[in-house]
Each structure stands twice: as C-alpha cells, then as structure tokens.
Motif scaffolding. Structure first.
Motif, PDB file in Angstrom:
ATOM      1  N   PRO A   1       0.799  -1.185  -0.124  1.00 44.00           N
ATOM      2  CA  PRO A   1      -0.060   0.054   0.102  1.00 44.00           C
ATOM      3  C   PRO A   1       0.809   1.351   0.123  1.00 44.00           C
ATOM      4  CG  PRO A   1       0.099  -1.063   2.182  1.00 44.00           C
ATOM      5  CD  PRO A   1       0.733  -1.832   1.362  1.00 44.00           C
ATOM      6  N   LEU A   2       2.057   1.240   0.094  1.00 43.57           N
ATOM      7  CA  LEU A   2       2.969   2.291   0.181  1.00 43.57           C
ATOM      8  C   LEU A   2       3.652   2.535  -1.138  1.00 43.57           C
ATOM      9  CD1 LEU A   2       4.651   1.274   3.716  1.00 43.57           C
ATOM     10  CD2 LEU A   2       2.832   2.697   3.341  1.00 43.57           C
ATOM     11  N   LEU A   3       3.415   1.890  -2.219  1.00 44.07           N
ATOM     12  CA  LEU A   3       4.293   1.930  -3.322  1.00 44.07           C
ATOM     13  C   LEU A   3       4.230   3.454  -3.973  1.00 44.07           C
ATOM     14  CD1 LEU A   3       3.211  -1.645  -5.320  1.00 44.07           C
ATOM     15  CD2 LEU A   3       5.511  -0.775  -3.911  1.00 44.07           C
ATOM     16  N   SER A   4       2.971   3.829  -4.009  1.00 48.15           N
ATOM     17  CA  SER A   4       2.847   5.263  -4.405  1.00 48.15           C
ATOM     18  C   SER A   4       3.639   6.176  -3.612  1.00 48.15           C
ATOM     19  CB  SER A   4       1.567   5.646  -4.634  1.00 48.15           C
ATOM     20  OG  SER A   4       0.756   5.859  -3.216  1.00 48.15           O
ATOM     21  N   LEU A   5       3.532   6.074  -2.387  1.00 46.67           N
ATOM     22  CA  LEU A   5       4.609   6.990  -1.595  1.00 46.67           C
ATOM     23  C   LEU A   5       6.164   6.798  -1.999  1.00 46.67           C
ATOM     24  CD1 LEU A   5       4.138   7.227   2.228  1.00 46.67           C
ATOM     25  CD2 LEU A   5       6.227   6.769   1.400  1.00 46.67           C
ATOM     26  N   PHE A   6       6.423   5.455  -2.001  1.00 50.09           N
ATOM     27  CA  PHE A   6       7.965   5.238  -2.540  1.00 50.09           C
ATOM     28  C   PHE A   6       8.264   5.887  -3.703  1.00 50.09           C
ATOM     29  CE2 PHE A   6       7.457   1.313   0.304  1.00 50.09           C
ATOM     30  CZ  PHE A   6       8.233   1.887   1.244  1.00 50.09           C
ATOM     31  N   ALA A   7       7.085   5.660  -4.662  1.00 52.97           N
ATOM     32  CA  ALA A   7       7.619   6.411  -6.076  1.00 52.97           C
ATOM     33  C   ALA A   7       7.515   7.798  -5.854  1.00 52.97           C
ATOM     34  CB  ALA A   7       6.188   6.149  -6.933  1.00 52.97           C
ATOM     35  N   SER A   8       6.978   8.560  -5.072  1.00 54.72           N
ATOM     36  CA  SER A   8       6.893   9.900  -4.947  1.00 54.72           C
ATOM     37  C   SER A   8       8.422  10.251  -4.187  1.00 54.72           C
ATOM     38  CB  SER A   8       5.872  10.588  -4.055  1.00 54.72           C
ATOM     39  OG  SER A   8       6.145  11.811  -3.878  1.00 54.72           O
ATOM     40  N   GLU A   9       8.669   9.675  -3.117  1.00 55.05           N
ATOM     41  CA  GLU A   9       9.749  10.055  -2.162  1.00 55.05           C
ATOM     42  C   GLU A   9      11.235   9.708  -2.911  1.00 55.05           C
ATOM     43  OE1 GLU A   9      11.488   8.193   2.074  1.00 55.05           O
ATOM     44  OE2 GLU A   9       9.250   8.361   1.962  1.00 55.05           O
ATOM     45  N   PHE A  10      11.210   8.632  -3.842  1.00 55.52           N
ATOM     46  CA  PHE A  10      12.424   8.481  -4.522  1.00 55.52           C
ATOM     47  C   PHE A  10      12.318   8.809  -5.890  1.00 55.52           C
ATOM     48  CE2 PHE A  10      12.222   5.674  -0.790  1.00 55.52           C
ATOM     49  CZ  PHE A  10      13.839   5.866  -0.353  1.00 55.52           C
ATOM     50  N   ASN A  11      11.284   9.349  -6.256  1.00 54.21           N
ATOM     51  CA  ASN A  11      11.342  10.140  -7.563  1.00 54.21           C
ATOM     52  C   ASN A  11      11.326   8.907  -8.666  1.00 54.21           C
ATOM     53  OD1 ASN A  11      10.655  12.098  -9.721  1.00 54.21           O
ATOM     54  ND2 ASN A  11      12.983  12.547  -9.520  1.00 54.21           N
ATOM     55  N   VAL A  12      10.475   7.907  -8.841  1.00 54.62           N
ATOM     56  CA  VAL A  12      10.405   6.884  -9.707  1.00 54.62           C
ATOM     57  C   VAL A  12       9.397   6.619 -10.157  1.00 54.62           C
ATOM     58  CG1 VAL A  12      12.626   5.586  -8.612  1.00 54.62           C
ATOM     59  CG2 VAL A  12      10.158   4.938  -7.976  1.00 54.62           C
ATOM     60  N   ALA A  13       8.923   6.048 -11.423  1.00 58.29           N
ATOM     61  CA  ALA A  13       7.760   5.651 -12.059  1.00 58.29           C
ATOM     62  C   ALA A  13       7.019   4.567 -11.194  1.00 58.29           C
ATOM     63  CB  ALA A  13       8.229   5.025 -13.234  1.00 58.29           C
ATOM     64  N   PRO A  14       5.747   4.701 -11.305  1.00 62.72           N
ATOM     65  CA  PRO A  14       4.819   3.727 -10.405  1.00 62.72           C
ATOM     66  C   PRO A  14       5.355   2.207 -10.672  1.00 62.72           C
ATOM     67  CG  PRO A  14       3.388   5.326 -11.378  1.00 62.72           C
ATOM     68  CD  PRO A  14       4.724   5.560 -11.982  1.00 62.72           C
ATOM     69  N   ALA A  15       5.687   2.077 -12.041  1.00 66.80           N
ATOM     70  CA  ALA A  15       5.966   0.445 -12.493  1.00 66.80           C
ATOM     71  C   ALA A  15       7.295   0.058 -11.881  1.00 66.80           C
ATOM     72  CB  ALA A  15       6.018   0.286 -13.963  1.00 66.80           C
ATOM     73  N   VAL A  16       8.235   1.277 -11.684  1.00 64.43           N
ATOM     74  CA  VAL A  16       9.413   0.839 -11.069  1.00 64.43           C
ATOM     75  C   VAL A  16       9.076   0.625  -9.454  1.00 64.43           C
ATOM     76  CG1 VAL A  16      11.779   1.933 -10.464  1.00 64.43           C
ATOM     77  CG2 VAL A  16      10.644   2.268 -12.772  1.00 64.43           C
ATOM     78  N   ALA A  17       8.276   1.478  -8.844  1.00 64.87           N
ATOM     79  CA  ALA A  17       8.094   1.120  -7.740  1.00 64.87           C
ATOM     80  C   ALA A  17       7.433  -0.188  -7.192  1.00 64.87           C
ATOM     81  CB  ALA A  17       7.045   2.351  -6.940  1.00 64.87           C
ATOM     82  N   GLY A  18       6.738  -0.463  -8.082  1.00 69.96           N
ATOM     83  CA  GLY A  18       6.060  -1.870  -8.005  1.00 69.96           C
ATOM     84  C   GLY A  18       7.137  -3.249  -7.949  1.00 69.96           C
ATOM     85  N   SER A  19       8.227  -2.884  -8.334  1.00 69.51           N
ATOM     86  CA  SER A  19       9.251  -3.702  -8.378  1.00 69.51           C
ATOM     87  C   SER A  19       9.850  -4.392  -7.038  1.00 69.51           C
ATOM     88  CB  SER A  19      10.509  -3.541  -9.458  1.00 69.51           C
ATOM     89  OG  SER A  19      11.035  -2.209  -8.763  1.00 69.51           O
ATOM     90  N   LEU A  20       9.328  -3.324  -6.264  1.00 72.44           N
ATOM     91  CA  LEU A  20       9.615  -3.658  -4.571  1.00 72.44           C
ATOM     92  C   LEU A  20       8.758  -5.003  -4.200  1.00 72.44           C
ATOM     93  CD1 LEU A  20       9.435  -0.219  -2.898  1.00 72.44           C
ATOM     94  CD2 LEU A  20      11.555  -1.672  -3.267  1.00 72.44           C
ATOM     95  N   MET A  21       7.886  -5.309  -4.863  1.00 71.98           N
ATOM     96  CA  MET A  21       7.176  -6.487  -4.665  1.00 71.98           C
ATOM     97  C   MET A  21       7.840  -7.631  -5.481  1.00 71.98           C
ATOM     98  SD  MET A  21       4.769  -5.715  -2.437  1.00 71.98           S
ATOM     99  CE  MET A  21       4.011  -7.310  -2.118  1.00 71.98           C
ATOM    100  N   THR A  22       7.874  -7.370  -6.667  1.00 66.87           N
ATOM    101  CA  THR A  22       8.681  -8.294  -7.487  1.00 66.87           C
ATOM    102  C   THR A  22       9.856  -9.053  -7.060  1.00 66.87           C
ATOM    103  OG1 THR A  22       7.603  -7.194  -9.543  1.00 66.87           O
ATOM    104  CG2 THR A  22       9.344  -8.814  -9.889  1.00 66.87           C
ATOM    105  N   ALA A  23      10.717  -7.925  -6.518  1.00 68.49           N
ATOM    106  CA  ALA A  23      12.118  -8.325  -6.007  1.00 68.49           C
ATOM    107  C   ALA A  23      12.177  -9.469  -4.833  1.00 68.49           C
ATOM    108  CB  ALA A  23      12.706  -7.011  -5.351  1.00 68.49           C
ATOM    109  N   THR A  24      10.965  -9.378  -4.207  1.00 69.92           N
ATOM    110  CA  THR A  24      10.756 -10.455  -3.089  1.00 69.92           C
ATOM    111  C   THR A  24      10.108 -11.602  -3.379  1.00 69.92           C
ATOM    112  OG1 THR A  24      10.646  -8.563  -1.717  1.00 69.92           O
ATOM    113  CG2 THR A  24       9.899 -10.679  -0.627  1.00 69.92           C
TER     114      THR A  24
END
Length: 382
Positions: A22-45
């Motif tokens: 649920p925090l992916l959009s927050l991470f996208a904003s905080e680290f200035n990355v695209a939403p799809a890139v932020a979603g890779s936090l789930m893929t990486a695990t």
C-alpha cells in the motif's frame, strides 16, 4: 514450541512480505521513480520466494526447523531496520531481494515443523490455522502499514515489525531435533526423487494454477475497478480488498468441510469447480455481482490452500521440509507468473479476456486434481 507462538510469528513474518504494497505510490514519490518501478519492490521479493523454498527444504531436512526459523526472523527484523535507513531506491530493492531470500527459510521452517510435529486430523487442523495466520498477516500487513503511514510515517510500522520479530525469535526454544525415518543418510538428489510421485506433482501443479489466478486478480483488481466501474478513490478500492478476509473464515472451515466429504480429493474437486464459477461471475459489469463473486473467489482459494497443504504432507514420501519447500516454490511460482502474464491480456483485450485466461488456468488445476484422484483410485483397485 507452542502452536499459538508459531502463529503469531507467522503473522509478523507475512507483515514483512506485504507491508510495502500500500506504500508503493509513496515510495514512487519519495524516491522520484515511476509507479511501475516502485512496483518492483514486490517483484524483488516474490522472485526468490518462487525459487528458494525447495533449496531450503533440502537444507532443512537435516537441521532443526525451529533453529532456522529463529535465525530467519532475526535477519528479517534487522532487514526491516535496514529498509528504513537506506538512502536510495536501488538499495531498497536490494533489501527487498534479501528479504525474499530469507522469507522462504522462515515459511518452510514453519510448515516443516507442523508437518513433523503433528499427524492425521491434527495436522489438517494446525496447517489450516497456520494458513489462517498467513491470511491475517497478509491483510493487516497492508492495512496497518497504510494506517501507520497516515498517522505518523511509513518508517514507524517497520520499527514495530523489527522489534516484534526479534523479540519473538528470541523466545523460540528449539528443543532437540530428531530427523524422522533416518532421512539423514539420503543425498539431496534422493530427496528430489521422492517428490516425483504423480499425485504430489499434480497437487503442486494445481496449487500453481490456484495462486496464478489469485495473484493475477488481486494485482489487477484496482485497474478493473477504475476502468469498468469508475471507482477511482483509493479508499474505496482498498475496501474491496476486504473480501480477502473472508478467506480466513473459509480456511478455518476446511476441517469441517473435510468431514462432510469422502476424501480431500472430493473437496478439492468441488472447490476448484466453485473457484471456476466465481471467475465466470467476475466477468460481470454489475458492481454488486462482481463484489459477491470476488468474495466467493477469495473464500474458494483459501479452502483449496488449506486442503492442499496438509494433503501433500500426508501423501508425500519425502521429508516434510522438502515436501513443504516444493509446495511453497510451486505456490509462489504461480504467483510470480500470475502477477505478470495476465496483465498483458488485460492491457490489450480487456476484462472478459483476462477472466477467460484465469478460467482456463483454473480448469487446468481442476483437471490435475481429478487426474490424481482417478489415477490413485485405479491404482488402489489394481
């Protein structure tokens, strides 16, 4: 180790897996990355979860699973603290990947301990309770992460997870471990060969199909709600996911359902059929019917999961650690592919084609269960 202690450990371990979602959009904003890139936090695990459990199952076959669980929980707690302080998104991904390598050790250790410690109806009951704890961890891991982030900051929830994981780990008392049936003399190849039994592989395949469908729908549910039903408010979208909680109640009912049918194979056949019907209903463009179908879909998935996990422990000739390692590998392999491939179908062909894809995979799972049942029946007669 008492079962309630293990179940609490399970809840916090699943917090680690699902808290970032649920925090992916927050991470996208905080680290200035695209939403799809932020979603890779789930893929990486998820990727290590699809590959590592069987390897860990071989490793755990000769080692006390409670010792492995204790070490894994301490490492997960420390990784949560590391996750808070890393300065870049790339390092966040690295920490998530390391968590993905550690989580299978904890999950396989827990299921192996249950498989070694209990048998018959008690095994079914306790494995069902464990799966219920994973549902609770998956749901509240998402909800509490969002709530803590809204009230304080996202880091605060990770402090809580880290503290609880380390405290729970330190209270695990790993008593003397006895390797069952003198399995310690077998080589890793011998362990793998013990999983080649047809019925076990067919249940694994059915579980792959089951979680393929589940991961696909939960990943693309927000897009369906937005594009088909014009629901754009994230709070309302989040409420739809509450149907997930029905799974907890459904999984607890699995032992009762098993008493009403001749065998687990009959229950799996019936519930896979029900799972298929719920996918057909999910093609509806009427919101009320879609929400009912989604709730039924979640309930069916968790009954299958609660029935299949103890079933493979009963029919497999391999050590519990290897059996459960294979189960977790097939489970998350289905999730990894399900979270990716059906999205292409949805993107180009829409909701109906997407659901037909899930239905086809679900029917493959049903066919595998029926094949295993009739094959076993014919073997018994022969």
């Amino acid at each position: 180790m008492r079962l309630p202690h293990l179940l609490v450990c399970s809840v916090f371990i699943f917090f680690v897996l699902y808290a970032p979602q649920p925090l992916l959009s927050l991470f996208a904003s905080e680290f200035n990355v695209a939403p799809a890139v932020a979603g890779s936090l789930m893929t990486a695990t998820m990727l290590p979860l699809a590959i590592a459990p069987l390897v860990y199952g071989l490793f755990l076959a000769k080692i006390n699973p409670l010792l492995i669980l204790r070490i894994a929980m301490v490492l997960l707690g420390l990784s949560c603290l590391l996750f808070i302080y890393v300065p870049s998104f790339e390092l966040l991904l690295l920490v998530r990947f390391l968590q993905g390598l550690t989580l299978p050790a904890a999950l396989t250790a827990m299921t192996s301990y249950i498989g070694m410690s209990y048998s018959a109806d008690t095994l079914q009951k306790n494995m069902t309770l464990y799966i219920g704890s994973s549902i609770v961890g998956g749901y509240f891991g998402r909800v509490l992460a969002a709530l803590f982030s809204d009230l304080w900051n996202w880091q605060s929830f990770y402090y809580v997870i880290a503290f609880m994981l380390i405290c729970l780990a330190l209270t695990i008392k790993h008593s003397r471990f006895t390797n069952p049936a003198k399995q310690s003399q077998l080589s890793p190849l011998d362990y793998i060969k013990q999983l080649k039994e047809g019925a076990v592989l067919k249940v694994y395949g059915a579980v792959f199909c089951m979680f393929f469908c589940f991961a696909a729908l939960l990943n693309y549910l927000p897009f369906i709600l937005q594009n088909t039903f014009l629901i754009t408010n994230t709070r309302d979208i989040g409420l739809v996911y509450s149907g997930y909680l029905i799974g907890a109640l459904a999984s607890i009912a699995a032992p009762w359902l098993l008493k009403k049918v001749p065998s687990p194979w009959h229950l799996l056949t019936a519930v896979f059929s029900f799972y298929s019907v719920s996918i057909i209903l999910l093609m509806s463009h009427q919101l009320s019917l879609f929400l009912i179908a989604f709730t039924l879909f979640c309930g069916a998935m968790f009954v299958i999961h609660s029935t299949a996990a103890p079933l493979v422990n009963k029919i497999s000739k391999a050590p519990p650690s290897v059996t459960n390692g294979g189960y977790v590998s097939f489970y998350y392999s289905g999730g990894a592919l399900g979270s990716l491939l059906p999205g292409v179908v949805y993107q180009y062909h829409g909701q109906t084609a997407f659901m037909f894809t899930l239905l086809a995979v679900c029917l493959c799972g049903l066919s595998l269960i029926m094949w295993a049942y009739f094959e076993g029946k014919n073997t018994t007669r022969g």
